[in-house]
Structure formats: C-alpha cells, structure tokens
Scaffold this motif. Structure first.
Motif, PDB file in Angstrom:
ATOM      1  N   THR A   1      35.530  76.137  39.961  1.00  0.00           N
ATOM      2  CA  THR A   1      36.444  76.885  39.133  1.00  0.00           C
ATOM      3  C   THR A   1      37.958  76.292  39.651  1.00  0.00           C
ATOM      4  OG1 THR A   1      35.136  78.969  39.666  1.00  0.00           O
ATOM      5  CG2 THR A   1      37.469  79.169  39.318  1.00  0.00           C
TER       6      THR A   1
ATOM      7  N   SER B   1      37.697  76.663  34.246  1.00  0.00           N
ATOM      8  CA  SER B   1      37.154  75.685  35.452  1.00  0.00           C
ATOM      9  C   SER B   1      38.198  74.609  35.640  1.00  0.00           C
ATOM     10  CB  SER B   1      35.859  75.092  35.241  1.00  0.00           C
ATOM     11  OG  SER B   1      35.988  74.266  33.881  1.00  0.00           O
TER      12      SER B   1
ATOM     13  N   ASP C   1      32.272  75.602  43.324  1.00  0.00           N
ATOM     14  CA  ASP C   1      31.667  75.723  42.102  1.00  0.00           C
ATOM     15  C   ASP C   1      32.301  75.327  40.849  1.00  0.00           C
ATOM     16  OD1 ASP C   1      33.495  77.596  41.222  1.00  0.00           O
ATOM     17  OD2 ASP C   1      32.160  79.272  41.321  1.00  0.00           O
TER      18      ASP C   1
ATOM     19  N   ILE D   1      41.706  84.156  42.418  1.00  0.00           N
ATOM     20  CA  ILE D   1      40.463  84.062  41.697  1.00  0.00           C
ATOM     21  C   ILE D   1      40.443  85.025  40.506  1.00  0.00           C
ATOM     22  CG2 ILE D   1      38.072  84.582  41.885  1.00  0.00           C
ATOM     23  CD1 ILE D   1      38.291  83.734  44.979  1.00  0.00           C
TER      24      ILE D   1
ATOM     25  N   LYS E   1      34.672  79.332  45.148  1.00  0.00           N
ATOM     26  CA  LYS E   1      35.122  79.051  43.949  1.00  0.00           C
ATOM     27  C   LYS E   1      35.624  77.622  43.791  1.00  0.00           C
ATOM     28  CE  LYS E   1      34.171  82.744  41.737  1.00  0.00           C
ATOM     29  NZ  LYS E   1      33.287  82.969  40.625  1.00  0.00           N
TER      30      LYS E   1
END
Length: 372
Positions: free
Chosen positions: A193, A158, A191, A152, A188
């Motif tokens: 990412t 993205s 969302d 991360i 993540k």
C-alpha cells in the motif's frame, strides 16, 4: 542624635525595600505562605505547545490553596538543573517537570529526590533514573497509532510514497510516537500500500512489525526533526530534491507534531510534482487548526492540555494532602516501572474541528477564519 536617628531610619527603609522586592520576585500564585509548594519546570517558551501549557497551568492554579512557580529551561539541560535547584531553595515539596532531554534530566530530579521532593514527570518521561515517583502523560503509543491509522484510512491505491518523520532522538516520547505509528503502518508497507520514500533504515526493516530500541533509533536517526521547524523544512527539501518523480504525486506524510507538520507541508505544497498530500500532526496548536481549516494540514491528534494539567495538579494536591494519587498504568524508564496517569487523545480533522475544539471552548471561533 538627629544624625543617628536619620541613619537608623535609612536602614529601616532599606530593610523594608529588600523585603518587598523579595516578595515581588516570586511569580507563583499566592498560597501557603513563605516559599513555594509546587515547582513546575517546562522545556522551552520557543514552542507554542509549552506556552499553551503554561497558560493552562495558570488557569488551573488561579484558585489554588498552594503556592506555585513556573520556570522554563529554554532547551538547555543545564538551565533545567538550575531551575530545579532554584525551586528547591524555595522549599518545594512537589516538582512537576517536562525534561528537555530525558536522560540528561536525571541529575536534576535526583537532586530533588535528595531533598525528599516528590517528582512528577509531565508529558515526557525522564529515563535511566529511579528518582521519578509518577508520570502524567497522554498515551504516546496511541498518538502514533492514531496518526498512522489516519494515513491508512485516507490511502487510495498502492505504492503510495510514504515520508516518515520523527521527533528528537533525545525525547523518549518520540520513540513511543514512532513505535505506535510503525506498528500500524508496517503491515500496509509490507503489502505494498505504501512505499517508503525517505529512509533506507525503514526500508530495510519493512518486514519487521515490532522494532527494538536500537532499530527504532536507526530509523529515527535518519528522519529526526529535533522538534524544530527549520530542521523539518530543510529535511523535507532535501528529501524531495533527492527522490525520483515516481516518489511524488499523491503522498502520505507521517509528521510527528503540528510545528513540524506545518513546515513540512509548506515544502510539499511548493513542489509542483506533488499533486496531493495527507499529513499528520499532534497538539492542536492554533496555527495548525487554521491549516486544517484551510486544507494545508490533514489532521492533528488533540491532547486536551486542560485535562493533563488537571491530572498533574490533582496528583500534586493529593501528595501535599498526604494521600496516594490515583494511577492507571506504568512505564519502564530504563531504571524501573514508573506509576502513570494516562489521558485519552482525540483525532481532529476538518470534519470535527468545530465540535471538538470550538464547541468545547478549547478555542474561540473568533480565533480562526473559515469556521463553519
């Protein structure tokens, strides 16, 4: 009379030869006389991690007052049980064991408990049995969480293709490592990412942060490496061959340990459509430290085996001295809570490899090229 005397002397010499040979056959350290006090069973000599542990045990036991012996099971639960039985025949009072297969090792440790031997699971939990007294371990959930957080922290943008890999489904630690990583990565993934590239089961569960054992098993079944470098290489090649170009480019790779990380990294590095990759590892194996220095592997989770060995041997000595060893937590092994002593872990990458591994004398600078 001379003939009888010669026959008598021959028998004496043969008896002495047998006694000397028996004494030389015990490779454990000298200690409390006949027999062996502490038996140590490690899973295989074919992985650098366990050869490293063997040497750390030998270093820690050099000045021990108790006798010890280290045996390897070579990836076989049957051999593991034979090793335990051999050590029981030598009179051990404490068994320190890293199982090849967590559930399958139950029979071996139950035999030890039947002989009133105290059993310490070392680094891997033995499951589905109440024959475990203690567990000495690194915090496996923290290992996975540290790997995930590194991915991360090094993510930019993205829809980054995320390749997931896990250890062996027979190893309880593999579940803990993956669980620790998933709980950090999942938000993540949800969302946008990261985009899961190589597991349909993980894609199905991308909105679920806390996975149960069955859900973890489904994902791990798809991405297991079995802790094997060749299997890791073959699986990575299969994944890269089957995905579209949009799942290449700059990628993130959750590799469970150093041995698998090097094999997977070599495959990704050889694919011209992969422009860059961030890949995790653990164990701080010497070969992976060189990979980190050479920018072939991104990080490793350093688990200082010296500390783990000291914890295990300190616990064994406390038991032999008639005391209750210190513990810091417990783990559910399916049959009950096992008292545990946990050791902290450290994230190592190119920025701190010298301070964490060279300056602390875990390794010598001369063992590597390119150390600054």
């Amino acid at each position: 009379m001379k003939k009888n005397f010669k026959g008598f002397m021959f028998l004496v010499v043969m008896a002495l030869f047998v006694l000397v040979a028996a004494g030389c056959s015990n490779e454990g350290s000298a200690g409390s006389g006949s027999g062996v006090d502490v038996g140590i069973v490690l899973p295989t000599k074919d992985e650098p991690r366990w050869v490293q542990d063997e040497q750390r045990f030998k270093d820690a036991l050099a000045d021990s007052d108790y006798s010890t012996e280290i045996l390897f099971s070579q990836g076989s639960s049957a051999k593991e049980k034979e090793n335990v039985e051999a050590l029981l025949n030598k009179g051990i009072k404490v068994l320190i064991i890293t199982p090849h297969d967590g559930p399958a090792a139950a029979a071996a440790v139950e035999a030890a408990k039947a002989d009133d031997v105290t059993v310490i699971a070392y680094d891997r939990l033995i499951t589905d049995t109440d024959a475990i007294d203690y567990y000495v371990t690194f915090d496996s959930l923290a290992v996975g969480a540290a790997q995930a957080q590194y991915l991360i922290d090094n993510a930019e943008g993205s829809n980054i293709p995320l390749y997931l890999y896990a250890g062996a489904s027979s190893d309880n630690n593999a579940f803990l490592f993956f669980q620790g990583a998933w709980e950090v990565l999942q938000p993540k993934i949800a969302d946008g990412t990261f985009k899961i590239a190589n597991s349909s089961e993980a894609e199905t569960l991308k909105d679920t942060k806390e996975l149960d054992r069955n859900q973890l098993s489904k994902i791990i079944g798809q991405v297991t490496t079995n802790w094997d470098s060749n299997e890791s290489k073959n699986k990575a090649q299969t994944h890269l061959t089957s995905v579209s170009e949009e799942l290449k480019g700059d990628v993130a790779i959750l590799a469970p340990n150093d041995g698998t990380a090097r094999s997977i990294a070599d495959v990704f590095a050889s694919d011209s459509a992969v422009t860059d990759y961030t890949i995790t590892g653990q164990d701080a194996e010497k070969a992976s430290i060189q990979y980190i220095i050479d920018d072939k592997q991104s990080m490793t989770v350093f688990k200082d085996v010296r500390t783990l060995v000291q914890d295990a041997m300190g616990m064994a000595v406390e038991i032999l001295d008639g005391n209750d060893p210190e513990t810091t937590g417990s783990y559910d092994n399916g049959a009950g809570e096992v008292k545990a002593k946990q050791t902290d872990v450290i994230v190592v990458d190119k920025e701190n490899v010298k301070s964490e591994l060279i300056d602390t004398e875990y390794y010598g600078a001369s063992e590597f090229t390119g150390i600054e």
